[in-house]
Design a protein around this motif. Sequence first.
Motif, PDB file in Angstrom:
ATOM      1  N   VAL A  87       0.841  -1.199   0.000  1.00 11.84           N
ATOM      2  CA  VAL A  87       0.000   0.000   0.000  1.00 11.84           C
ATOM      3  C   VAL A  87       0.878   1.252   0.000  1.00 11.84           C
ATOM      4  CG1 VAL A  87      -1.655   1.338   1.370  1.00 11.84           C
ATOM      5  CG2 VAL A  87      -2.000  -1.118   1.036  1.00 11.84           C
ATOM      6  N   ASP A  88       1.929   1.249   0.806  1.00 15.55           N
ATOM      7  CA  ASP A  88       2.838   2.396   0.837  1.00 15.55           C
ATOM      8  C   ASP A  88       3.511   2.609  -0.511  1.00 15.55           C
ATOM      9  OD1 ASP A  88       2.197   2.874   3.465  1.00 15.55           O
ATOM     10  OD2 ASP A  88       4.048   2.022   4.288  1.00 15.55           O
ATOM     11  N   ALA A  89       3.925   1.523  -1.158  1.00 15.16           N
ATOM     12  CA  ALA A  89       4.568   1.633  -2.472  1.00 15.16           C
ATOM     13  C   ALA A  89       3.585   2.172  -3.503  1.00 15.16           C
ATOM     14  CB  ALA A  89       5.112   0.276  -2.912  1.00 15.16           C
TER      15      ALA A  89
ATOM     16  N   ARG B  87      12.653  -1.621   5.901  1.00 16.75           N
ATOM     17  CA  ARG B  87      11.753  -2.595   6.522  1.00 16.75           C
ATOM     18  C   ARG B  87      12.420  -3.965   6.649  1.00 16.75           C
ATOM     19  NH1 ARG B  87       5.860  -1.079   5.407  1.00 16.75           N
ATOM     20  NH2 ARG B  87       5.973   0.980   4.493  1.00 16.75           N
ATOM     21  N   VAL B  88      13.088  -4.388   5.588  1.00 14.78           N
ATOM     22  CA  VAL B  88      13.753  -5.696   5.588  1.00 14.78           C
ATOM     23  C   VAL B  88      14.883  -5.711   6.616  1.00 14.78           C
ATOM     24  CG1 VAL B  88      15.180  -7.256   4.188  1.00 14.78           C
ATOM     25  CG2 VAL B  88      13.091  -6.283   3.221  1.00 14.78           C
TER      26      VAL B  88
ATOM     27  N   VAL C 151      12.348   1.338  -3.120  1.00  7.71           N
ATOM     28  CA  VAL C 151      13.375   0.339  -2.779  1.00  7.71           C
ATOM     29  C   VAL C 151      14.033   0.683  -1.450  1.00  7.71           C
ATOM     30  CG1 VAL C 151      15.620  -0.623  -3.472  1.00  7.71           C
ATOM     31  CG2 VAL C 151      13.783  -0.377  -5.160  1.00  7.71           C
ATOM     32  N   GLU C 152      14.337   1.947  -1.229  1.00 12.31           N
ATOM     33  CA  GLU C 152      14.951   2.363   0.036  1.00 12.31           C
ATOM     34  C   GLU C 152      14.020   2.078   1.217  1.00 12.31           C
ATOM     35  OE1 GLU C 152      15.896   6.440  -0.737  1.00 12.31           O
ATOM     36  OE2 GLU C 152      17.814   5.943  -1.674  1.00 12.31           O
TER      37      GLU C 152
ATOM     38  N   SER D 168       9.538   8.085  -6.591  1.00  8.89           N
ATOM     39  CA  SER D 168      10.480   7.326  -7.414  1.00  8.89           C
ATOM     40  C   SER D 168      10.572   5.866  -6.994  1.00  8.89           C
ATOM     41  CB  SER D 168      11.877   7.950  -7.309  1.00  8.89           C
ATOM     42  OG  SER D 168      12.411   7.720  -6.012  1.00  8.89           O
ATOM     43  N   ALA D 169      11.002   5.053  -7.943  1.00  6.61           N
ATOM     44  CA  ALA D 169      11.244   3.640  -7.647  1.00  6.61           C
ATOM     45  C   ALA D 169      12.357   3.506  -6.610  1.00  6.61           C
ATOM     46  CB  ALA D 169      11.603   2.885  -8.924  1.00  6.61           C
TER      47      ALA D 169
END
Length: 77
Positions: free
Chosen positions: A44-46, A66-67, A60-61, A55-56
């Motif tokens: 949802v955030d993406a 999160r990871v 990714v950042e 931006s992509a």
Amino acid sequence: MTDTTLLGLEAQSVIGLRLAQIAMGQGTPAETHLMMTEKMLAFVDAATTVAAGGSALGIVEDYRRRVQANARRLRLA
């Protein structure tokens, strides 16, 4: 290395940590629920970021943060 490559490596590390917990009988329903909830929230955030013209790289950042947080938490468990 690029951020997407690092994200892939970090995600594989988290998957390995979770599989190890399950194999040792330490996996919990709460962890499974957290994992699924986090994935839905990240999506949802993406989607919101894309819809707002983000931006992509920003996505990714965010995923990497999160990871990495999951990796730290799982290593301490």
